[in-house]
Each structure stands twice: as C-alpha cells, then as structure tokens.
Design a protein around this motif. Structure first.
Motif, PDB file in Angstrom:
ATOM      1  N   ALA A   1      50.123  21.578  62.085  1.00 46.48           N
ATOM      2  CA  ALA A   1      48.971  22.083  61.331  1.00 46.48           C
ATOM      3  C   ALA A   1      48.638  23.498  61.805  1.00 46.48           C
ATOM      4  O   ALA A   1      49.018  23.887  62.914  1.00 46.48           O
ATOM      5  N   THR A   2      47.975  24.237  60.939  1.00 39.27           N
ATOM      6  CA  THR A   2      47.367  25.490  61.401  1.00 39.27           C
ATOM      7  C   THR A   2      45.877  25.378  61.087  1.00 39.27           C
ATOM      8  O   THR A   2      45.499  24.833  60.040  1.00 39.27           O
ATOM      9  N   LEU A   3      45.068  25.859  61.984  1.00 42.60           N
ATOM     10  CA  LEU A   3      43.625  25.746  61.810  1.00 42.60           C
ATOM     11  C   LEU A   3      42.986  27.123  61.902  1.00 42.60           C
ATOM     12  O   LEU A   3      43.465  27.979  62.656  1.00 42.60           O
ATOM     13  N   GLY A   4      41.949  27.335  61.121  1.00 44.12           N
ATOM     14  CA  GLY A   4      41.266  28.645  61.119  1.00 44.12           C
ATOM     15  C   GLY A   4      39.767  28.490  61.282  1.00 44.12           C
ATOM     16  O   GLY A   4      39.282  27.439  61.739  1.00 44.12           O
ATOM     17  N   LYS A   5      39.061  29.518  60.868  1.00 44.63           N
ATOM     18  CA  LYS A   5      37.596  29.603  61.054  1.00 44.63           C
ATOM     19  C   LYS A   5      36.882  28.306  60.653  1.00 44.63           C
ATOM     20  O   LYS A   5      37.190  27.715  59.633  1.00 44.63           O
ATOM     21  N   SER A   6      35.972  27.894  61.487  1.00 43.73           N
ATOM     22  CA  SER A   6      35.106  26.719  61.300  1.00 43.73           C
ATOM     23  C   SER A   6      35.819  25.378  61.482  1.00 43.73           C
ATOM     24  O   SER A   6      35.219  24.325  61.258  1.00 43.73           O
ATOM     25  N   GLU A   7      37.089  25.411  61.839  1.00 43.84           N
ATOM     26  CA  GLU A   7      37.774  24.131  62.102  1.00 43.84           C
ATOM     27  C   GLU A   7      37.767  23.872  63.617  1.00 43.84           C
ATOM     28  O   GLU A   7      37.498  24.773  64.403  1.00 43.84           O
ATOM     29  N   PHE A   8      38.079  22.639  63.990  1.00 48.06           N
ATOM     30  CA  PHE A   8      37.993  22.301  65.414  1.00 48.06           C
ATOM     31  C   PHE A   8      39.265  21.639  65.901  1.00 48.06           C
ATOM     32  O   PHE A   8      40.069  21.146  65.102  1.00 48.06           O
ATOM     33  N   PHE A   9      39.441  21.616  67.213  1.00 51.58           N
ATOM     34  CA  PHE A   9      40.587  20.916  67.811  1.00 51.58           C
ATOM     35  C   PHE A   9      40.226  20.487  69.230  1.00 51.58           C
ATOM     36  O   PHE A   9      39.251  20.976  69.808  1.00 51.58           O
ATOM     37  N   GLY A  10      41.052  19.561  69.742  1.00 59.86           N
ATOM     38  CA  GLY A  10      40.863  19.112  71.129  1.00 59.86           C
ATOM     39  C   GLY A  10      40.019  17.867  71.240  1.00 59.86           C
ATOM     40  O   GLY A  10      39.674  17.432  72.341  1.00 59.86           O
ATOM     41  N   GLU A  11      39.660  17.280  70.082  1.00 60.87           N
ATOM     42  CA  GLU A  11      38.768  16.106  70.109  1.00 60.87           C
ATOM     43  C   GLU A  11      39.499  14.839  70.554  1.00 60.87           C
ATOM     44  O   GLU A  11      38.915  13.966  71.180  1.00 60.87           O
TER      45      GLU A  11
ATOM     46  N   LEU B   1      47.765  32.156  66.718  1.00 58.84           N
ATOM     47  CA  LEU B   1      48.640  32.951  65.841  1.00 58.84           C
ATOM     48  C   LEU B   1      48.070  34.347  65.651  1.00 58.84           C
ATOM     49  O   LEU B   1      48.722  35.235  65.124  1.00 58.84           O
ATOM     50  N   LYS B   2      46.793  34.502  66.018  1.00 50.25           N
ATOM     51  CA  LYS B   2      46.087  35.789  65.981  1.00 50.25           C
ATOM     52  C   LYS B   2      45.141  35.763  67.175  1.00 50.25           C
ATOM     53  O   LYS B   2      44.946  34.697  67.776  1.00 50.25           O
ATOM     54  N   GLU B   3      44.500  36.883  67.426  1.00 46.12           N
ATOM     55  CA  GLU B   3      43.428  36.832  68.423  1.00 46.12           C
ATOM     56  C   GLU B   3      42.395  35.827  67.904  1.00 46.12           C
ATOM     57  O   GLU B   3      42.042  35.859  66.715  1.00 46.12           O
ATOM     58  N   THR B   4      41.965  34.909  68.761  1.00 47.83           N
ATOM     59  CA  THR B   4      41.094  33.826  68.276  1.00 47.83           C
ATOM     60  C   THR B   4      39.874  33.665  69.188  1.00 47.83           C
ATOM     61  O   THR B   4      40.000  33.628  70.410  1.00 47.83           O
ATOM     62  N   ILE B   5      38.719  33.598  68.532  1.00 45.25           N
ATOM     63  CA  ILE B   5      37.485  33.375  69.302  1.00 45.25           C
ATOM     64  C   ILE B   5      37.020  31.951  69.014  1.00 45.25           C
ATOM     65  O   ILE B   5      36.965  31.532  67.850  1.00 45.25           O
ATOM     66  N   CYS B   6      36.736  31.217  70.070  1.00 48.87           N
ATOM     67  CA  CYS B   6      36.330  29.811  69.913  1.00 48.87           C
ATOM     68  C   CYS B   6      35.000  29.551  70.607  1.00 48.87           C
ATOM     69  O   CYS B   6      34.647  30.237  71.571  1.00 48.87           O
ATOM     70  N   LEU B   7      34.330  28.531  70.136  1.00 46.54           N
ATOM     71  CA  LEU B   7      33.218  27.965  70.898  1.00 46.54           C
ATOM     72  C   LEU B   7      33.813  26.820  71.697  1.00 46.54           C
ATOM     73  O   LEU B   7      34.512  25.976  71.136  1.00 46.54           O
ATOM     74  N   GLU B   8      33.554  26.811  72.990  1.00 49.66           N
ATOM     75  CA  GLU B   8      34.160  25.800  73.854  1.00 49.66           C
ATOM     76  C   GLU B   8      33.065  24.883  74.406  1.00 49.66           C
ATOM     77  O   GLU B   8      32.028  25.358  74.867  1.00 49.66           O
ATOM     78  N   LEU B   9      33.320  23.584  74.309  1.00 50.88           N
ATOM     79  CA  LEU B   9      32.355  22.602  74.827  1.00 50.88           C
ATOM     80  C   LEU B   9      33.041  21.752  75.874  1.00 50.88           C
ATOM     81  O   LEU B   9      34.166  21.286  75.639  1.00 50.88           O
ATOM     82  N   SER B  10      32.385  21.536  77.002  1.00 46.07           N
ATOM     83  CA  SER B  10      33.019  20.689  78.022  1.00 46.07           C
ATOM     84  C   SER B  10      33.012  19.237  77.536  1.00 46.07           C
ATOM     85  O   SER B  10      32.234  18.870  76.641  1.00 46.07           O
TER      86      SER B  10
ATOM     87  N   TYR C   1      38.209  20.069  77.329  1.00 44.75           N
ATOM     88  CA  TYR C   1      37.330  20.851  76.454  1.00 44.75           C
ATOM     89  C   TYR C   1      37.594  20.573  74.981  1.00 44.75           C
ATOM     90  O   TYR C   1      38.701  20.206  74.588  1.00 44.75           O
ATOM     91  N   PHE C   2      36.573  20.816  74.194  1.00 48.25           N
ATOM     92  CA  PHE C   2      36.641  20.710  72.733  1.00 48.25           C
ATOM     93  C   PHE C   2      36.405  22.122  72.193  1.00 48.25           C
ATOM     94  O   PHE C   2      35.604  22.880  72.766  1.00 48.25           O
ATOM     95  N   TYR C   3      37.080  22.481  71.120  1.00 49.73           N
ATOM     96  CA  TYR C   3      36.984  23.868  70.624  1.00 49.73           C
ATOM     97  C   TYR C   3      36.639  23.914  69.141  1.00 49.73           C
ATOM     98  O   TYR C   3      37.171  23.128  68.346  1.00 49.73           O
ATOM     99  N   ILE C   4      35.818  24.881  68.788  1.00 47.82           N
ATOM    100  CA  ILE C   4      35.528  25.168  67.378  1.00 47.82           C
ATOM    101  C   ILE C   4      35.932  26.629  67.161  1.00 47.82           C
ATOM    102  O   ILE C   4      35.562  27.500  67.963  1.00 47.82           O
ATOM    103  N   ILE C   5      36.676  26.867  66.103  1.00 50.98           N
ATOM    104  CA  ILE C   5      37.182  28.239  65.896  1.00 50.98           C
ATOM    105  C   ILE C   5      36.119  29.093  65.196  1.00 50.98           C
ATOM    106  O   ILE C   5      35.658  28.763  64.097  1.00 50.98           O
ATOM    107  N   GLN C   6      35.756  30.173  65.852  1.00 54.19           N
ATOM    108  CA  GLN C   6      34.783  31.102  65.255  1.00 54.19           C
ATOM    109  C   GLN C   6      35.511  32.117  64.383  1.00 54.19           C
ATOM    110  O   GLN C   6      35.080  32.440  63.290  1.00 54.19           O
TER     111      GLN C   6
END
Ligand code: CMP
Length: 410
Positions: free
Chosen positions: A75-85, A101-110, A52-57
């Motif tokens: 690295a630390t990543l926050g809102k509007s950044e992505f990971f898993g590419e 590091l906090k409760e985190t909501i992501c958009l997940e793409l297969s 999966y690929f993730y974008i942090i909401q």
C-alpha cells in the motif's frame, strides 16, 4: 499556540476520527509529537517491536512486506492516513516496513497515549477496526494474486570464479529439488559458456531471438534450449559480433517478460559492466556477487560494489559469496569483509569435483551430489526459498479484533 492548532486541524481532517469534543481533540493533539522524515527513510522495519502510532500530516509512505525473500509494496499512504496501529493493538512485531517516498511529516503517538485515546473513545476503536478489516482483507486478496518471479544475477569481476558452476547448479537445485519454474539466461554475450559446460549444442541463441524484436512469452519459450537435466536456457550468441546487436532495452524486455512467467530467472552476467550488464543488474531482485580470495580481484570487487552503491541498489540486494577456486587462501574472511565493507553471506568451498564435472559435461549436482561445493550452492538457493517450507500464518483478523476488544465499552 499555532502548533497545537495545526495538530487539532489535522486530527479533524482524519476520516477515522469521529467528531470528538473540542476537549478530546485538544487532549489528543497535546499527546502527539510532530516528526519529520526525509525521503527514503525507513520509519520502522518489519518485525521491529511496535512503540508508536503515526498519522501522516504531509508526504507519502509505502508499506512494504517481505515474504519468502520477496519484497512487496502492499500500500501507499498519504495525507491524513495512519499506520503502525496493528503492532500496538496486538503486541506482535510490525507486520510490514514503512518507507517514505517523499519528505513526510507525521504526528507520532506513543503506545501508551494511543491506548489512553482508544479507552477515551470507543467509537474511535470501532472506526479503527473498520479500516483494519479493510487493510487485512486487501492484504489477503493480494496474497492470492500471482506474484512475479525473481530475477537473480550472478556477477563476478573476472572469469574463473566458479560463476557458471554456481549458475547451473543453483538453477538445477531450484528446479529439481525445490520444484520451481526456472529459466537461465546466459548474458555473458561474448564468452558465455553455459551450454558448452553441459556439452550441449543449441541451435538458436539470444541473438536469433533479439533479431525478432518481440518479447512475447511464447516466442521466447520457443528459443529456449531444453537440456535433459530439465534446465531451460537462453544461450549466449555463437559469435562475439552477434552480441553487439543486443541492446539494453532488449535485455530489460526479456527479463521483465521472463519474470512474469517463471519463478526464477537466473542470469549469468558478463564481468564487463556494460550498459547491458547494468540493465540486467537493475532488473534483478538480487545479485549474487562472487568474490575470490585474491587481492587484485578483491580490489576490483570493491570498485564494482562502490558502483552498485552509486546505482542506489539496496544493501540487501547484493549477497556476497566467497568461492575458493583453488586450495590456496590469501586472506582471512574477516579481512575480506573489512576490505569490502560488506558481509560474506556464503562460502562455496574448493572442490576438485567442480572441474571433473565440467570435463564430463555434467552438472555438479548430478556428478557428485555430496560435493562440499554444492553445499554452499544449496545455501545460496535457500537465500530465496525458505528451508522449512513454512506455511505462512495469515494475519488473522481475529487476532487484531482481540486486540481491539479491550477498548470496547463494557
Ligand atoms: P504495524 O503492523 O504496526 O506496522 C506496519 C503497518 O503497515 C501496519 O501496522 C499497518 O499500519 C500498515 N499496513 C499493513 N497492511 C496494510 C494494508 N494492506 N494497507 C495499508 N496499511 C497497511
């Protein structure tokens, strides 16, 4: 449909998404799933397969890499950044772990949807490659930086578990055979015996150093006792009452400073879980937790392990080492593991040479290099230093760019 709109709005805020057509945004948003991760959740671990690929909401994550037994937040990543590419582009396992590091909501793409989207928009693939190059470059720069050393505490719930033998010979092996810069800290402030075991008579101890209330590395170094074996030791106080002036903040400053200047700080801790002992354990990257096959000692070991769990020490921080201090064995290893609910990492077997080495004031490594007990101690060293000196293959950017090339417009 508010959820779809929410997703589209987020996609529009993400810098690497170039201005797509409304239709494209909608297509991507429809493929994304909203996932919610509580604080301290490992979203995936290094070396997992990537699906999966993730974008942090909203929220925050850290990217953690383990290299040569050391964990490093790259690295630390926050809102509007992505990971898993990276894993999706290369087909390689995950290059790092991602932990919230906090409760985190992501958009997940297969993986499949991620590929479809990149095929749909070559400019998106190009933008992604720019971020990727920056990330790789950043990781490369950080790799060259001097990394702090590791502190390893050796702890056991009672005396006569073979703690000093492990501490001394582990340090000697790391220094002599693995060519590491090692310092030994005798934090058994009441009954420390490391220099005694070596038949040495140091002039100054941790007590003298702590009276200075300064933890400049040159000052610390001047208080270290140099043994002919090559070991450098900060000895424990000569008198029980001298140990009383040492406070937990001294311990923290001392260990922190030593970690900056040595590859390994090996700490012989007291079995009494005082604030000083806890501070040493807190500052340690790993704890070699000694146990023996004795039902009463195991009961206390279980209680100490529970305390460490309550202190939120990660599972991997504590390595359980079973030592056989006599030829008698009460309990089978699987029973011990069941009782402690923890895996035994290494067994250090009984060897009468251990006592003979102490009587002769010589480290076991010198007294009987082929001792069976030593084999276990060497295994402990290799928990922290790769056995085969693997040359880490840097994650080459060409590998990632190859992954991206299939999305380039023909
Ligand atoms: P992947 O290898 O699939 O899994 C771990 C992820 O961490 C990786 O993809 C990137 O998304 C992310 N990552 C790796 N290195 C860095 C870096 N230097 N900066 C930001 N993110 C990174």
């Amino acid at each position: 449909m508010p959820e779809l709109e929410e997703k589209i709005n987020l996609l529009k805020e993400i810098p690497f998404f170039p201005s797509l057509t409304s239709e494209n945004y909608k297509t991507i948003a429809e493929k994304c799933r909203i996932v919610n991760f509580p604080i301290n959740t490992t979203i995936f671990s290094q070396n997992d397969p990537g699906n999966y690929f993730y974008i942090i909401q909203s929220g925050k994550v850290k990217i953690v890499r383990e290299e040569k037994g050391k964990e490093k937040t790259i690295a630390t990543l926050g809102k509007s950044e992505f990971f898993g590419e990276m894993a999706l582009l290369t087909g390689e396992p995950r290059s790092a772990s991602v932990v919230t590091l906090k409760e985190t909501i992501c958009l997940e793409l297969s993986k499949e949807d991620f590929n479809t989207i990149l095929e749909m928009s070559p400019s998106l693939a190009l933008n992604l490659s720019k971020v990727l190059s920056r990330r790789l470059l950043q990781s490369g720069i950080e790799e060259k930086e001097e990394e702090p050393g590791q502190a390893i505490s050796v702890y056991g719930v009672k005396d006569r578990m073979g703690k000093s033998t492990l501490v001394l010979n582990l340090s000697l092996y790391l220094a002599r055979e693995l060519k590491k810069k090692v310092v030994l800290l005798d934090l058994d402030l009441q009954y420390g015996d490391l220099t005694f075991i070596l038949g040495a008579k140091p002039e100054r101890t941790i007590f003298d150093l702590c009276q200075k209330k300064s933890y400049d590395i040159e000052l610390i170094d001047s208080y270290l006792f140099s043994h002919p074996s090559g070991l450098k030791i900060l000895p424990s106080p000569f008198k029980i009452e001298d140990g009383e002036i040492i406070e937990d903040k001294d311990i923290i400053s001392l260990i922190t400073q030593l970690k900056e200047n040595y590859d390994f700080v090996i700490i012989d801790t007291s079995s009494y879980l005082s604030p000083n002992t806890i501070s040493a354990l807190d500052c340690s990257n790993y704890i070699l937790f000694l146990i023996i096959s004795d039902i009463l000692a195991l009961k206390n070991s279980k209680t100490s392990l529970e305390l460490m769990k309550n202190l939120q020490y990660p599972e991997e921080k504590i390595k359980v080492i079973l030592t056989s201090v006599s030829q008698e064995v009460d309990l089978a290893q699987n029973k011990i593991q069941e009782l402690l609910n923890k895996e035994i990492k290494i067994v250090i077997s009984f060897d009468s040479a251990v006592h003979q080495a102490i009587l002769n004031g010589v480290p076991l490594l010198e007294f009987k290099p082929n001792s069976p007990a030593l084999q276990g101690i060497i295994k402990c060293a290799h928990l922290f230093v790769d056995k085969e000196k693997q040359i880490e293959k840097p994650t080459s950017s060409s590998k990632f760019l190859r992954g991206l090339s299939k999305f380039r417009k023909k």
